[in-house]
Scaffold this motif. Structure first.
Motif, PDB file in Angstrom:
ATOM      1  N   SER A 150       5.632   3.019  -0.137  1.00  0.00           N
ATOM      2  CA  SER A 150       6.748   2.087  -0.345  1.00  0.00           C
ATOM      3  C   SER A 150       6.446   0.729   0.268  1.00  0.00           C
ATOM      4  CB  SER A 150       8.035   2.650   0.261  1.00  0.00           C
ATOM      5  OG  SER A 150       8.397   3.844  -0.371  1.00  0.00           O
ATOM      6  N   VAL A 151       5.855   0.739   1.449  1.00  0.00           N
ATOM      7  CA  VAL A 151       5.502  -0.512   2.129  1.00  0.00           C
ATOM      8  C   VAL A 151       4.446  -1.262   1.327  1.00  0.00           C
ATOM      9  CG1 VAL A 151       4.495  -1.511   4.218  1.00  0.00           C
ATOM     10  CG2 VAL A 151       6.141   0.368   4.404  1.00  0.00           C
ATOM     11  N   ALA A 152       3.464  -0.541   0.814  1.00  0.00           N
ATOM     12  CA  ALA A 152       2.416  -1.171   0.007  1.00  0.00           C
ATOM     13  C   ALA A 152       3.009  -1.801  -1.240  1.00  0.00           C
ATOM     14  CB  ALA A 152       1.347  -0.145  -0.367  1.00  0.00           C
ATOM     15  N   GLN A 153       3.912  -1.093  -1.877  1.00  0.00           N
ATOM     16  CA  GLN A 153       4.539  -1.619  -3.085  1.00  0.00           C
ATOM     17  C   GLN A 153       5.416  -2.840  -2.768  1.00  0.00           C
ATOM     18  OE1 GLN A 153       7.032   1.182  -5.149  1.00  0.00           O
ATOM     19  NE2 GLN A 153       7.067  -0.039  -7.019  1.00  0.00           N
ATOM     20  N   ALA A 154       6.141  -2.785  -1.677  1.00  0.00           N
ATOM     21  CA  ALA A 154       7.043  -3.881  -1.315  1.00  0.00           C
ATOM     22  C   ALA A 154       6.303  -5.149  -0.902  1.00  0.00           C
ATOM     23  CB  ALA A 154       7.970  -3.437  -0.186  1.00  0.00           C
ATOM     24  N   THR A 155       5.157  -4.986  -0.253  1.00  0.00           N
ATOM     25  CA  THR A 155       4.432  -6.142   0.272  1.00  0.00           C
ATOM     26  C   THR A 155       3.293  -6.615  -0.625  1.00  0.00           C
ATOM     27  OG1 THR A 155       2.937  -4.721   1.528  1.00  0.00           O
ATOM     28  CG2 THR A 155       4.929  -5.514   2.666  1.00  0.00           C
ATOM     29  N   GLY A 156       2.852  -5.757  -1.544  1.00  0.00           N
ATOM     30  CA  GLY A 156       1.715  -6.110  -2.384  1.00  0.00           C
ATOM     31  C   GLY A 156       0.382  -5.908  -1.700  1.00  0.00           C
ATOM     32  N   LEU A 157       0.405  -5.309  -0.517  1.00  0.00           N
ATOM     33  CA  LEU A 157      -0.839  -5.015   0.207  1.00  0.00           C
ATOM     34  C   LEU A 157      -1.445  -3.717  -0.323  1.00  0.00           C
ATOM     35  CD1 LEU A 157       0.381  -5.820   3.824  1.00  0.00           C
ATOM     36  CD2 LEU A 157      -1.125  -7.229   2.408  1.00  0.00           C
ATOM     37  N   GLU A 158      -2.741  -3.578  -0.144  1.00  0.00           N
ATOM     38  CA  GLU A 158      -3.436  -2.370  -0.573  1.00  0.00           C
ATOM     39  C   GLU A 158      -2.952  -1.184   0.264  1.00  0.00           C
ATOM     40  OE1 GLU A 158      -5.687  -1.943  -3.056  1.00  0.00           O
ATOM     41  OE2 GLU A 158      -5.285  -4.030  -3.607  1.00  0.00           O
ATOM     42  N   PRO A 159      -2.729  -0.023  -0.379  1.00  0.00           N
ATOM     43  CA  PRO A 159      -2.272   1.161   0.371  1.00  0.00           C
ATOM     44  C   PRO A 159      -3.193   1.545   1.535  1.00  0.00           C
ATOM     45  CG  PRO A 159      -2.039   1.531  -1.971  1.00  0.00           C
ATOM     46  CD  PRO A 159      -2.777   0.232  -1.818  1.00  0.00           C
ATOM     47  N   ASP A 160      -4.501   1.417   1.351  1.00  0.00           N
ATOM     48  CA  ASP A 160      -5.428   1.750   2.441  1.00  0.00           C
ATOM     49  C   ASP A 160      -5.223   0.828   3.639  1.00  0.00           C
ATOM     50  OD1 ASP A 160      -6.539   3.832   1.015  1.00  0.00           O
ATOM     51  OD2 ASP A 160      -8.198   2.611   0.234  1.00  0.00           O
TER      52      ASP A 160
END
Length: 78
Positions: free
Chosen positions: A58-68
């Motif tokens: 969810s954080v990756a999706q919200a921020t646009g950062l890579e999940p890794d």
């Protein structure tokens, strides 16, 4: 010498080329700075969201950062 050079086409072309080059370098520097600033802001937002207990995905999706990258942030905060 300057008085005669400023009317030579080769001098004019060289001057314009350097002027365009300087402008291009400045523009690329500004773009790079903006990208770095956005990543820093998104990283701080991700840290706050992780601290609130949100899932890494969810954080990756919200921020646009890579999940890794978000997973690394989550592990650092433990």
């Amino acid at each position: 010498m300057v008085q005669t050079k400023k009317f030579e086409q080769s001098f004019i072309n060289e001057y314009l080329a350097w002027s365009l080059h300087d402008h291009d370098v400045e523009r690329r520097g500004i773009e790079t700075g903006r990208k770095e600033g956005r990543k820093e802001a998104n990283t701080e937002t991700a840290r706050r969201l992780l601290a609130m207990g949100l899932a890494v995905e969810s954080v990756a999706q919200a921020t646009g950062l890579e999940p890794d990258y978000v997973k690394q942030l989550a592990q650092q905060s433990m």
